[in-house]
Write a protein that holds these residues in place. Structure first.
Motif, PDB file in Angstrom:
ATOM      1  N   ARG A 107       0.830  -1.197   0.000  1.00 14.74           N
ATOM      2  CA  ARG A 107       0.000   0.000   0.000  1.00 14.74           C
ATOM      3  C   ARG A 107       0.870   1.255   0.000  1.00 14.74           C
ATOM      4  N   ASP A 108       1.955   1.252   0.803  1.00 14.61           N
ATOM      5  CA  ASP A 108       2.867   2.398   0.841  1.00 14.61           C
ATOM      6  C   ASP A 108       3.509   2.625  -0.519  1.00 14.61           C
ATOM      7  N   GLU A 109       3.925   1.532  -1.189  1.00 18.96           N
ATOM      8  CA  GLU A 109       4.518   1.655  -2.522  1.00 18.96           C
ATOM      9  C   GLU A 109       3.500   2.200  -3.505  1.00 18.96           C
ATOM     10  N   THR A 110       2.261   1.700  -3.442  1.00 18.86           N
ATOM     11  CA  THR A 110       1.207   2.168  -4.337  1.00 18.86           C
ATOM     12  C   THR A 110       0.900   3.634  -4.092  1.00 18.86           C
ATOM     13  N   ASP A 111       0.824   4.041  -2.825  1.00 18.33           N
ATOM     14  CA  ASP A 111       0.570   5.447  -2.514  1.00 18.33           C
ATOM     15  C   ASP A 111       1.713   6.332  -3.003  1.00 18.33           C
ATOM     16  N   ALA A 112       2.954   5.886  -2.793  1.00 22.92           N
ATOM     17  CA  ALA A 112       4.108   6.659  -3.255  1.00 22.92           C
ATOM     18  C   ALA A 112       4.105   6.750  -4.775  1.00 22.92           C
ATOM     19  N   LEU A 113       3.767   5.657  -5.428  1.00 23.43           N
ATOM     20  CA  LEU A 113       3.695   5.652  -6.891  1.00 23.43           C
ATOM     21  C   LEU A 113       2.583   6.580  -7.375  1.00 23.43           C
ATOM     22  N   ALA A 114       1.426   6.516  -6.748  1.00 24.39           N
ATOM     23  CA  ALA A 114       0.300   7.375  -7.144  1.00 24.39           C
ATOM     24  C   ALA A 114       0.653   8.845  -6.961  1.00 24.39           C
ATOM     25  N   ARG A 115       1.306   9.192  -5.848  1.00 18.54           N
ATOM     26  CA  ARG A 115       1.723  10.582  -5.623  1.00 18.54           C
ATOM     27  C   ARG A 115       2.738  11.023  -6.666  1.00 18.54           C
ATOM     28  N   CYS A 116       3.692  10.165  -6.968  1.00 21.47           N
ATOM     29  CA  CYS A 116       4.727  10.507  -7.942  1.00 21.47           C
ATOM     30  C   CYS A 116       4.131  10.692  -9.333  1.00 21.47           C
ATOM     31  N   VAL A 117       3.310   9.754  -9.765  1.00 21.36           N
ATOM     32  CA  VAL A 117       2.685   9.857 -11.093  1.00 21.36           C
ATOM     33  C   VAL A 117       1.795  11.099 -11.156  1.00 21.36           C
ATOM     34  N   GLY A 118       1.044  11.354 -10.106  1.00 20.14           N
ATOM     35  CA  GLY A 118       0.214  12.558 -10.077  1.00 20.14           C
ATOM     36  C   GLY A 118       1.048  13.827 -10.191  1.00 20.14           C
TER      37      GLY A 118
END
Length: 132
Positions: free
Chosen positions: A6-17
């Motif tokens: 979940r942390d990786e997904t959240d970090a990825l979502a923030r970065c892509v955004g």
């Protein structure tokens, strides 16, 4: 889903955004936040739809992109001010390393596709999802 995933997904979502936000600012800085989210969601959905071997590579690249801002700016890319984000993205866009330029080209392509798939008419309701 585990907390690490979940942390990786959240970090990825923030970065892509954040990447998409910088790319949108290059051509449509006045785009409303709801449309910016729609474009970012489209790019994230494009990543999620990739075959596993591509998706893993692009996830790792995005996370590396996010973290490589630390030495120069003191924060991850997703937490930088807009001017610092632009500078970091431009550094990768103009890098001598091909994988860096290719990653930025990938996000530019899909952000532009998502951006120009939005309806331009002012009287139309905002779209919730871009059909691909």
């Amino acid at each position: 889903m585990s907390e690490d995933a979940r942390d990786e997904t959240d970090a990825l979502a923030r970065c892509v955004g954040a990447i998409v936000d910088v790319l949108i600012d290059e051509s449509r800085p006045d785009l409303p936040p709801c449309d910016r989210r729609t474009v970012a969601d489209y790019v994230r959905a494009t990543l999620a739809a990739m075959p596993d071997h591509f998706r893993l590579g692009f996830r790792l690249l995005a996370l590396a992109f996010d973290i490589t801002a630390l030495p120069a700016h003191g924060h991850r890319f997703s937490r930088l001010a807009p001017a610092e984000r632009r500078a970091h993205l431009e550094a990768w866009r103009g890098s001598r390393l091909g994988f860096r330029r290719s990653m930025i080209a990938f996000y530019t392509t899909f952000a532009c596709y998502g951006l120009y798939s939005l309806p331009r008419a002012q009287d139309r309701a905002p779209v919730a999802k871009i059909a691909a």
